[in-house]
Design a protein around this motif. Structure first.
Motif, PDB file in Angstrom:
ATOM      1  N   VAL A  24      86.594  45.269  10.499  1.00  0.00           N
ATOM      2  CA  VAL A  24      85.572  44.963  11.493  1.00  0.00           C
ATOM      3  C   VAL A  24      84.676  46.192  11.673  1.00  0.00           C
ATOM      4  O   VAL A  24      85.179  47.278  11.976  1.00  0.00           O
ATOM      5  CB  VAL A  24      86.223  44.585  12.846  1.00  0.00           C
ATOM      6  CG1 VAL A  24      85.162  44.364  13.916  1.00  0.00           C
ATOM      7  CG2 VAL A  24      87.102  43.351  12.678  1.00  0.00           C
ATOM      8  N   CYS A  25      83.379  46.010  11.475  1.00  0.00           N
ATOM      9  CA  CYS A  25      82.441  47.142  11.561  1.00  0.00           C
ATOM     10  C   CYS A  25      81.501  46.962  12.737  1.00  0.00           C
ATOM     11  O   CYS A  25      80.893  45.904  12.904  1.00  0.00           O
ATOM     12  CB  CYS A  25      81.626  47.257  10.273  1.00  0.00           C
ATOM     13  SG  CYS A  25      82.604  47.562   8.795  1.00  0.00           S
ATOM     14  N   HIS A  41      92.604  47.834  14.518  1.00  0.00           N
ATOM     15  CA  HIS A  41      91.887  47.128  15.568  1.00  0.00           C
ATOM     16  C   HIS A  41      92.831  46.854  16.732  1.00  0.00           C
ATOM     17  O   HIS A  41      93.961  46.395  16.538  1.00  0.00           O
ATOM     18  CB  HIS A  41      91.325  45.816  15.012  1.00  0.00           C
ATOM     19  CG  HIS A  41      90.293  45.181  15.888  1.00  0.00           C
ATOM     20  ND1 HIS A  41      90.592  44.586  17.097  1.00  0.00           N
ATOM     21  CD2 HIS A  41      88.950  45.058  15.731  1.00  0.00           C
ATOM     22  CE1 HIS A  41      89.485  44.119  17.644  1.00  0.00           C
ATOM     23  NE2 HIS A  41      88.472  44.388  16.831  1.00  0.00           N
ATOM     24  N   THR A  56      89.153  48.813  11.982  1.00  0.00           N
ATOM     25  CA  THR A  56      87.796  48.813  12.508  1.00  0.00           C
ATOM     26  C   THR A  56      87.134  50.175  12.327  1.00  0.00           C
ATOM     27  O   THR A  56      87.780  51.211  12.462  1.00  0.00           O
ATOM     28  CB  THR A  56      87.776  48.420  14.005  1.00  0.00           C
ATOM     29  OG1 THR A  56      86.425  48.368  14.469  1.00  0.00           O
ATOM     30  CG2 THR A  56      88.549  49.392  14.867  1.00  0.00           C
ATOM     31  N   THR A  58      84.206  52.049  14.239  1.00  0.00           N
ATOM     32  CA  THR A  58      83.482  51.919  15.492  1.00  0.00           C
ATOM     33  C   THR A  58      83.024  53.291  15.975  1.00  0.00           C
ATOM     34  O   THR A  58      83.619  54.310  15.634  1.00  0.00           O
ATOM     35  CB  THR A  58      84.357  51.234  16.565  1.00  0.00           C
ATOM     36  OG1 THR A  58      83.643  51.154  17.799  1.00  0.00           O
ATOM     37  CG2 THR A  58      85.659  52.002  16.786  1.00  0.00           C
ATOM     38  N   VAL A  62      89.020  54.118  19.376  1.00  0.00           N
ATOM     39  CA  VAL A  62      89.850  52.970  19.000  1.00  0.00           C
ATOM     40  C   VAL A  62      91.246  53.169  19.555  1.00  0.00           C
ATOM     41  O   VAL A  62      91.728  54.285  19.683  1.00  0.00           O
ATOM     42  CB  VAL A  62      89.907  52.802  17.470  1.00  0.00           C
ATOM     43  CG1 VAL A  62      88.562  52.394  16.931  1.00  0.00           C
ATOM     44  CG2 VAL A  62      90.397  54.058  16.788  1.00  0.00           C
ATOM     45  N   GLN A 105      78.004  43.917  12.187  1.00  0.00           N
ATOM     46  CA  GLN A 105      78.386  42.584  11.716  1.00  0.00           C
ATOM     47  C   GLN A 105      77.161  41.745  11.361  1.00  0.00           C
ATOM     48  O   GLN A 105      76.152  41.773  12.061  1.00  0.00           O
ATOM     49  CB  GLN A 105      79.180  41.885  12.815  1.00  0.00           C
ATOM     50  CG  GLN A 105      79.576  40.452  12.500  1.00  0.00           C
ATOM     51  CD  GLN A 105      80.220  39.786  13.687  1.00  0.00           C
ATOM     52  OE1 GLN A 105      81.396  39.962  13.934  1.00  0.00           O
ATOM     53  NE2 GLN A 105      79.440  39.026  14.440  1.00  0.00           N
ATOM     54  N   TYR A 169      80.879  41.393   6.879  1.00  0.00           N
ATOM     55  CA  TYR A 169      80.700  42.839   7.010  1.00  0.00           C
ATOM     56  C   TYR A 169      80.282  43.392   5.652  1.00  0.00           C
ATOM     57  O   TYR A 169      80.784  42.948   4.613  1.00  0.00           O
ATOM     58  CB  TYR A 169      81.999  43.507   7.483  1.00  0.00           C
ATOM     59  CG  TYR A 169      82.491  42.956   8.801  1.00  0.00           C
ATOM     60  CD1 TYR A 169      81.876  43.307   9.995  1.00  0.00           C
ATOM     61  CD2 TYR A 169      83.547  42.039   8.846  1.00  0.00           C
ATOM     62  CE1 TYR A 169      82.300  42.776  11.202  1.00  0.00           C
ATOM     63  CE2 TYR A 169      83.980  41.507  10.047  1.00  0.00           C
ATOM     64  CZ  TYR A 169      83.350  41.879  11.224  1.00  0.00           C
ATOM     65  OH  TYR A 169      83.761  41.342  12.421  1.00  0.00           O
ATOM     66  N   ALA A 191      89.146  40.306  15.525  1.00  0.00           N
ATOM     67  CA  ALA A 191      90.373  40.597  14.779  1.00  0.00           C
ATOM     68  C   ALA A 191      91.113  39.356  14.323  1.00  0.00           C
ATOM     69  O   ALA A 191      91.959  39.425  13.443  1.00  0.00           O
ATOM     70  CB  ALA A 191      91.301  41.457  15.632  1.00  0.00           C
TER      71      ALA A 191
END
Length: 202
Positions: A24-25, A41, A56, A58, A62, A105, A169, A191
């Motif tokens: 996940v970006c 995540h 992820t 981010t 996190v 995303q 992504y 997620a």
């Protein structure tokens, strides 16, 4: 798998890693090299069919033990509130210096790329709004007439609606000074999504 091991596998065995782990970006609002946090995540509940783990990238902390903090090339999304001539698209140039490129995303957006010498020009474009076209129409227009500003050449690749159905992504990996772009199509945001496909964009 530790975040350090995951980053190593993402860089060195990209297709296999993305085929078994959701990444996940969450990109930043400005295109530039910047630090990211990378780790498990916080909403991942453990392995499930087709997905081993969920990681992820981010710009916010996190919730994971010992996150990695790589410097990545961040490519901003050009929002649909911003005037854009698709025959004169502003781009971001990926050169040596970072191992990874991150963007936010895609949920209808298109991601464009064109090699220029030792660099790779890229852009992330949102449909709708001032574009007055949906994701599929945007991709078609970019394939047919898209050009980066100052470059009189067709785009080498456009990853957009049709390459993925729900969300996706795009992650860049630089090995030996050469950039690869990969698209991970997933069944939805967050997620809990399943992996639908992994595509080598360029």
């Amino acid at each position: 798998m530790t975040p350090k091991t995951a980053l190593y596998q993402l860089k060195n065995d990209t297709q296999n890693f993305l085929g078994h782990n959701v990444v996940v970006c969450a990109g930043g609002a400005t295109s530039a090299q910047r630090p990211f946090n990378f780790g498990m995540h916080g909403a991942h509940l453990g392995p499930r069919a087709g997905v081993n783990e969920v990681f992820t990238f981010t710009t916010i902390p996190v919730m994971t033990p010992s996150p990695e903090k790589p410097i990545c090339d961040n490519v901003r999304m050009i929002p649909n509130t911003e005037v854009l001539d698709i025959t004169n698209i502003p781009s971001y140039s990926l050169g040596p210096g970072c191992d990874f490129m991150i963007t936010g995303q895609l949920s209808g957006c298109a991601f464009c790329a064109l090699p220029q010498g030792n660099n790779l020009l890229v852009s992330h474009i949102q449909p709708g709004g001032l574009r007055n076209m949906d994701g599929a129409q945007l991709k078609t227009a970019l394939v047919n007439t898209g050009r980066f500003a100052g470059v009189n050449a067709a785009l080498a690749s456009v990853y957009g609606r049709g390459d993925y159905a729900a969300t996706a992504y795009v992650i860049g990996v630089c090995r030996g000074g050469t950039w690869e772009l990969w698209g991970q199509a997933v069944s939805g945001p967050g997620a809990g999504a399943n992996i639908v496909s992994v595509t080598r964009i360029i």
